[in-house]
Design an enzyme around this catalytic site. Sequence first.
Site, PDB file in Angstrom:
ATOM      1  N   GLN A  42       0.842  -1.196   0.000  1.00 10.31           N
ATOM      2  CA  GLN A  42       0.000   0.000   0.000  1.00 10.31           C
ATOM      3  C   GLN A  42       0.879   1.250   0.000  1.00 10.31           C
ATOM      4  O   GLN A  42       1.054   1.892   1.026  1.00 10.31           O
ATOM      5  CB  GLN A  42      -0.891  -0.027   1.255  1.00 10.31           C
ATOM      6  CG  GLN A  42      -1.949   1.029   1.286  1.00 10.31           C
ATOM      7  CD  GLN A  42      -3.111   0.699   0.397  1.00 10.31           C
ATOM      8  OE1 GLN A  42      -3.607  -0.424   0.398  1.00 10.31           O
ATOM      9  NE2 GLN A  42      -3.561   1.656  -0.364  1.00 10.31           N
ATOM     10  N   PHE A  43       1.414   1.615  -1.174  1.00 14.08           N
ATOM     11  CA  PHE A  43       2.283   2.784  -1.245  1.00 14.08           C
ATOM     12  C   PHE A  43       1.551   4.063  -0.875  1.00 14.08           C
ATOM     13  O   PHE A  43       2.168   5.041  -0.449  1.00 14.08           O
ATOM     14  CB  PHE A  43       2.937   2.907  -2.629  1.00 14.08           C
ATOM     15  CG  PHE A  43       2.038   3.478  -3.691  1.00 14.08           C
ATOM     16  CD1 PHE A  43       2.064   4.839  -3.961  1.00 14.08           C
ATOM     17  CD2 PHE A  43       1.184   2.665  -4.414  1.00 14.08           C
ATOM     18  CE1 PHE A  43       1.239   5.373  -4.945  1.00 14.08           C
ATOM     19  CE2 PHE A  43       0.364   3.180  -5.397  1.00 14.08           C
ATOM     20  CZ  PHE A  43       0.391   4.546  -5.660  1.00 14.08           C
ATOM     21  N   THR A  44       0.230   4.075  -0.969  1.00 20.98           N
ATOM     22  CA  THR A  44      -0.525   5.296  -0.666  1.00 20.98           C
ATOM     23  C   THR A  44      -0.471   5.667   0.810  1.00 20.98           C
ATOM     24  O   THR A  44      -0.877   6.772   1.180  1.00 20.98           O
ATOM     25  CB  THR A  44      -1.995   5.179  -1.119  1.00 20.98           C
ATOM     26  OG1 THR A  44      -2.611   4.084  -0.443  1.00 20.98           O
ATOM     27  CG2 THR A  44      -2.080   4.985  -2.634  1.00 20.98           C
TER      28      THR A  44
END
Length: 148
Positions: free
Chosen positions: A78-80
């Site tokens: 989950q890079f966000t």
Amino acid sequence: MRAVIQRVSHAHVTVDNAVIGEIGKGYLILLGVGHADTTEQADRLWSKISRLRIFEDEAGKTNCSLSDVGGEVLVVSQFTLYANCKKGNRPSFVDAGAPDLANELYEYFVDLVRRDGFPVATGAFGADMKVELLNDGPFTIVLDTDEL
């Protein structure tokens, strides 16, 4: 590294309408990797998560860990979690790790979970995923290795 840990009754992740990872009772971990993260952060983060006592005991108190309840783990990249929304309305992700580094540390983290003997399922790094879960409680914790 950053993680959102959700205590779940069950969870699964799909890619192209196919379930690729599924668990019963346990943790859904959304995992973000920053550009300066190393295996040391992954070790510290998993050590903390694995010992969290957020499952209820027979008296209804949150005294039980993942191992106490025989829980499973679903880890989804989950890079966000590294979104920076300070300027304007479009998030910047400059603090997120480059894909090669992030994938390497994501896989390392998943291996840590496996080495500790927990059943673990994963998403597909970089894929367009759909995550479904039944949050139990609801119980959600956010951890950042900069604060551990």
